[in-house]
Scaffold this motif. Structure first.
Motif, PDB file in Angstrom:
ATOM      1  N   GLN A 420       0.803  -1.214   0.000  1.00 23.29           N
ATOM      2  CA  GLN A 420       0.000   0.000   0.000  1.00 23.29           C
ATOM      3  C   GLN A 420       0.841   1.271   0.000  1.00 23.29           C
ATOM      4  OE1 GLN A 420      -3.345  -0.346  -0.246  1.00 23.29           O
ATOM      5  NE2 GLN A 420      -2.892  -2.557  -0.337  1.00 23.29           N
ATOM      6  N   TYR A 421       2.088   1.192  -0.436  1.00 25.14           N
ATOM      7  CA  TYR A 421       2.949   2.371  -0.449  1.00 25.14           C
ATOM      8  C   TYR A 421       2.525   3.323  -1.572  1.00 25.14           C
ATOM      9  CZ  TYR A 421       6.411   0.516   2.851  1.00 25.14           C
ATOM     10  OH  TYR A 421       7.055   0.061   3.973  1.00 25.14           O
ATOM     11  N   THR A 422       2.374   4.595  -1.263  1.00 25.44           N
ATOM     12  CA  THR A 422       2.137   5.610  -2.292  1.00 25.44           C
ATOM     13  C   THR A 422       3.450   6.315  -2.631  1.00 25.44           C
ATOM     14  OG1 THR A 422       1.512   7.182  -0.559  1.00 25.44           O
ATOM     15  CG2 THR A 422      -0.266   5.967  -1.648  1.00 25.44           C
ATOM     16  N   THR A 423       4.172   6.722  -1.611  1.00 26.56           N
ATOM     17  CA  THR A 423       5.479   7.366  -1.796  1.00 26.56           C
ATOM     18  C   THR A 423       6.574   6.313  -1.724  1.00 26.56           C
ATOM     19  OG1 THR A 423       4.687   9.399  -0.757  1.00 26.56           O
ATOM     20  CG2 THR A 423       7.067   9.101  -0.873  1.00 26.56           C
ATOM     21  N   THR A 424       7.595   6.451  -2.559  1.00 24.40           N
ATOM     22  CA  THR A 424       8.761   5.571  -2.465  1.00 24.40           C
ATOM     23  C   THR A 424       9.539   5.918  -1.197  1.00 24.40           C
ATOM     24  OG1 THR A 424       8.946   5.274  -4.840  1.00 24.40           O
ATOM     25  CG2 THR A 424      10.944   4.924  -3.549  1.00 24.40           C
ATOM     26  N   VAL A 425       9.960   4.905  -0.465  1.00 23.92           N
ATOM     27  CA  VAL A 425      10.684   5.091   0.792  1.00 23.92           C
ATOM     28  C   VAL A 425      12.075   4.469   0.653  1.00 23.92           C
ATOM     29  CG1 VAL A 425      10.765   4.545   3.255  1.00 23.92           C
ATOM     30  CG2 VAL A 425       8.583   5.116   2.164  1.00 23.92           C
ATOM     31  N   VAL A 426      13.109   5.230   1.031  1.00 22.23           N
ATOM     32  CA  VAL A 426      14.478   4.711   1.076  1.00 22.23           C
ATOM     33  C   VAL A 426      14.855   4.561   2.552  1.00 22.23           C
ATOM     34  CG1 VAL A 426      16.879   5.031   0.416  1.00 22.23           C
ATOM     35  CG2 VAL A 426      15.048   5.857  -1.089  1.00 22.23           C
ATOM     36  N   GLU A 427      14.962   3.324   2.999  1.00 21.35           N
ATOM     37  CA  GLU A 427      15.300   3.044   4.387  1.00 21.35           C
ATOM     38  C   GLU A 427      16.804   2.808   4.495  1.00 21.35           C
ATOM     39  OE1 GLU A 427      12.907  -0.399   5.017  1.00 21.35           O
ATOM     40  OE2 GLU A 427      11.206   0.762   5.764  1.00 21.35           O
ATOM     41  N   TYR A 428      17.382   3.202   5.631  1.00 22.38           N
ATOM     42  CA  TYR A 428      18.825   3.033   5.790  1.00 22.38           C
ATOM     43  C   TYR A 428      19.180   2.794   7.248  1.00 22.38           C
ATOM     44  CZ  TYR A 428      18.625   7.920   7.309  1.00 22.38           C
ATOM     45  OH  TYR A 428      18.314   9.085   7.966  1.00 22.38           O
ATOM     46  N   GLY A 429      20.238   2.012   7.437  1.00 23.56           N
ATOM     47  CA  GLY A 429      20.724   1.722   8.777  1.00 23.56           C
ATOM     48  C   GLY A 429      21.722   2.756   9.250  1.00 23.56           C
ATOM     49  N   SER A 430      22.244   2.534  10.435  1.00 21.11           N
ATOM     50  CA  SER A 430      23.163   3.471  11.061  1.00 21.11           C
ATOM     51  C   SER A 430      24.375   3.752  10.180  1.00 21.11           C
ATOM     52  CB  SER A 430      23.629   2.905  12.408  1.00 21.11           C
ATOM     53  OG  SER A 430      24.576   3.740  13.014  1.00 21.11           O
ATOM     54  N   GLY A 457      20.807  -2.260   6.162  1.00 24.14           N
ATOM     55  CA  GLY A 457      21.479  -1.643   5.029  1.00 24.14           C
ATOM     56  C   GLY A 457      20.623  -0.560   4.408  1.00 24.14           C
ATOM     57  N   VAL A 458      20.663  -0.469   3.065  1.00 21.01           N
ATOM     58  CA  VAL A 458      19.846   0.486   2.331  1.00 21.01           C
ATOM     59  C   VAL A 458      18.819  -0.290   1.517  1.00 21.01           C
ATOM     60  CG1 VAL A 458      19.804   2.336   0.612  1.00 21.01           C
ATOM     61  CG2 VAL A 458      21.739   2.148   2.192  1.00 21.01           C
ATOM     62  N   ASP A 459      17.535  -0.003   1.754  1.00 21.56           N
ATOM     63  CA  ASP A 459      16.431  -0.655   1.035  1.00 21.56           C
ATOM     64  C   ASP A 459      15.582   0.405   0.350  1.00 21.56           C
ATOM     65  OD1 ASP A 459      17.347  -2.961   2.218  1.00 21.56           O
ATOM     66  OD2 ASP A 459      15.717  -3.094   3.681  1.00 21.56           O
ATOM     67  N   VAL A 460      15.126   0.112  -0.866  1.00 28.75           N
ATOM     68  CA  VAL A 460      14.172   0.970  -1.559  1.00 28.75           C
ATOM     69  C   VAL A 460      12.836   0.243  -1.638  1.00 28.75           C
ATOM     70  CG1 VAL A 460      13.567   2.116  -3.716  1.00 28.75           C
ATOM     71  CG2 VAL A 460      15.939   2.094  -2.947  1.00 28.75           C
ATOM     72  N   VAL A 461      11.807   0.877  -1.122  1.00 32.29           N
ATOM     73  CA  VAL A 461      10.451   0.340  -1.266  1.00 32.29           C
ATOM     74  C   VAL A 461       9.713   1.276  -2.227  1.00 32.29           C
ATOM     75  CG1 VAL A 461       8.358  -0.422  -0.112  1.00 32.29           C
ATOM     76  CG2 VAL A 461      10.552  -0.477   1.110  1.00 32.29           C
ATOM     77  N   VAL A 462       9.516   0.846  -3.464  1.00 31.79           N
ATOM     78  CA  VAL A 462       8.912   1.723  -4.460  1.00 31.79           C
ATOM     79  C   VAL A 462       7.400   1.779  -4.258  1.00 31.79           C
ATOM     80  CG1 VAL A 462      10.720   1.521  -6.196  1.00 31.79           C
ATOM     81  CG2 VAL A 462       8.928  -0.201  -6.106  1.00 31.79           C
ATOM     82  N   GLY A 463       6.836   2.992  -4.429  1.00 36.26           N
ATOM     83  CA  GLY A 463       5.416   3.204  -4.232  1.00 36.26           C
ATOM     84  C   GLY A 463       4.695   3.501  -5.539  1.00 36.26           C
ATOM     85  N   THR A 464       3.406   3.826  -5.428  1.00 39.02           N
ATOM     86  CA  THR A 464       2.601   4.059  -6.626  1.00 39.02           C
ATOM     87  C   THR A 464       3.067   5.278  -7.409  1.00 39.02           C
ATOM     88  OG1 THR A 464       1.020   5.268  -5.235  1.00 39.02           O
ATOM     89  CG2 THR A 464       0.558   2.944  -5.668  1.00 39.02           C
ATOM     90  N   ALA A 465       3.707   6.256  -6.728  1.00 37.07           N
ATOM     91  CA  ALA A 465       4.237   7.412  -7.449  1.00 37.07           C
ATOM     92  C   ALA A 465       5.281   6.972  -8.464  1.00 37.07           C
ATOM     93  CB  ALA A 465       4.841   8.421  -6.467  1.00 37.07           C
TER      94      ALA A 465
END
Length: 516
Positions: A420-430, A457-465
């Motif tokens: 259900q992601y609308t915006t892409t989120v870039v998650e990152y660790g310390s 690490g670094v993860d990209v969760v792509v959204g509907t945008a």
């Protein structure tokens, strides 16, 4: 993908255990740069001292700087990395002890942020035991290393094991850790520190308790002679060096506690220089003490450039000069970066927000545009996992292809726990914010999100945008340079609470832990 994000308190939950074996020596040689900034203010038009300074200034090779550096942003604020080397070469063994052939590490490091209004500054200490990811760095033979996660920060300076160290690698590491572009880097050593404290006639300091030789050298079997009595006194030369090296005899015996005393020392030195003033007879020795034992990036490699930079600092007073430490917690015998507090701190500096929440952005002063991102997005040395946060088929694979095309290493492709992601989120660790920002430049409008947990690490969760952009053929197109941080960004309370001003009482807050 579902994760729990908690704001971790900066304070340690357990006492410091025995420190890492090996050297724990050296002062805050950032004082050399600070003193030089003040000293050169009086040199404008004095050609004789320009020639002397030019002859002393040494520069390091800039070819080792990363190609995927953070964007300079639009603020006219500047970031200066100051590194203290504990190398014993070039006669420094006489002051620091050890072998004259000993290759040093970065003993002390500050990131000095000069706000865009040039009336405020903040120095952020990075403990040398901090566990970070050391990004790819250039070796003397021209080859580049692989990224080294969960590595102590001070090891970046010794990559390549050369006599002069590797300041470019330390700069790369700081940029990767903070996501901030480092405008200048300065390296200073033992000799210059001792000479500077002599030139200014000594620096007032304060001790919370009596200090003996055994406190300076924990390997002694007896406590030895008294080095310092409790209370205020003035130190210079070797005595000043001993003061800023003391670690084991105060508080919990950690490097964190020593950083507090080193910050107090720098504050005291600034007060001393301002109260004494600079006479013509003091000017040259002071400048020579600084430049004679200093190595700078090519951007500061002349007296004229140093003077120009120093002139930009002349309106910063003591109260508006702050000292803080990166949000931290103990991880065994090492130091871990606390998120999201650390990311909040870097965002506040990028937005030119002071410790007390003021906007120090210089009334809208901006840098000249640094160009588009299309020519500068390089993922070399950056690992990233890609997850599809939508129901659109094949979206993660499409994003992975775009990343691979820019040199990123895609380690995994799959579906997120939530679709259900609308915006892409870039998650990152310390310690990976800089890398996350580089990734985000390929995804316009992406949200950066710090996550806790070892090994993140670094993860990209792509959204509907992103799905919409991909449908029109624009998916994976380079974005505009990363915009400035949200102007509402604030320095975290955990940092602001422990901030020291350069005009604070000399004897206040001198250690961390019991006995301080």
């Amino acid at each position: 993908m579902s994760r729990t994000y908690e704001r971790t308190r900066r304070a340690a939950s357990s006492p410091r255990r025995h420190g890492r074996a090996g050297r724990r020596r050296g002062p805050v040689r950032v004082v050399l740069m600070v003193a030089l900034m003040v000293a050169v203010l009086g040199t404008a038009g004095a050609g004789w001292i320009y020639l002397k300074l030019n002859g002393d200034i040494k520069t390091f090779d800039g070819s080792g700087l990363a190609t995927d550096r953070p964007d300079a942003g639009s603020s006219e604020g500047e970031n200066v990395l100051v590194i203290g080397s504990d190398a014993r070469t070039d006669g420094n063994d006489a002051l620091g002890g050890g072998s004259k052939d000993d290759i040093g590490r970065s003993d002390t490091a500050f990131l000095l942020h000069v706000y865009a209004d040039h009336r405020h500054a903040i120095a952020v200490s990075i403990p040398r035991d901090t566990l970070v990811t050391i990004p790819p760095c250039r070796l003397p033979d021209g080859a580049w290393t692989k990224a080294r996660p969960q590595t102590m920060f001070n090891e970046a300076f010794s990559v390549g094991q050369t006599e002069k160290g590797n300041p470019a690698c330390t700069q790369n590491t700081v940029e990767s850790l903070t996501g901030l572009r480092v405008d200048h880097t300065v390296v200073v050593d033992f000799k210059g520190f001792a000479a500077l404290t002599d030139v200014v006639g000594g620096v007032p300091v304060c001790l919370p308790q009596d200090i003996y030789q055994g406190d300076l050298n924990p390997n002694r079997t007896t406590k030895g002679s008294l080095l310092f009595r409790k209370g205020q006194q003035t130190v210079s030369g070797r005595k000043a060096l001993d003061y800023v090296r003391i670690r084991h005899g105060i508080g919990d015996g950690s490097d964190i506690g020593r950083i507090k005393r080193q910050q107090a020392f720098v504050s005291s030195l600034l007060k001393k220089i301002k109260s004494d003033g600079l006479t013509p007879t003091k000017l040259l020795p002071l400048a020579s003490a600084a430049t004679g034992s200093m190595t700078v990036d090519p951007g500061l490699g002349s007296a004229a450039k140093l003077v120009s930079f120093a002139m930009s600092l002349k309106d910063i007073d003591l109260h508006n000069t702050k000292f803080v430490t990166i949000p931290w917690r103990y991880q065994g015998e090492r130091v871990a970066v606390v998120e999201p507090d650390a990311s909040d701190l870097w965002a506040a500096l990028k937005a030119d927000r002071t410790v007390d929440g003021k906007d120090a952005g210089g009334n809208g002063k901006k840098r000249a545009p640094s160009g588009t991102a299309s020519a500068s997005v390089s993922g070399a040395g950056i690992d990233v996992a890609v997850l599809n946060g939508t129901t659109a088929h094949g979206l993660a694979a499409k994003a992975a292809a775009a990343l691979t095309g820019h040199g990123f290493t895609v380690t995994a492709v799959g579906n997120a726990d939530s679709r259900q992601y609308t915006t892409t989120v870039v998650e990152y660790g310390s310690g990976l914010r800089g890398r996350a920002e580089t990734v985000a430049r390929l995804f316009p409008g992406a949200e950066l999100r710090a996550v806790a947990g070892a090994g993140a690490g670094v993860d990209v969760v792509v959204g509907t945008a992103y799905a919409a952009a991909a449908a029109t053929g624009d998916g994976g197109a380079p974005a505009s340079p990363t915009p400035s941080a949200d102007p509402s960004a604030a320095v975290p309370d955990s940092v602001a609470h422990d901030a020291r001003s350069a005009d604070d009482d000399l004897c206040s807050d001198l250690s961390y832990g019991s006995g301080g």
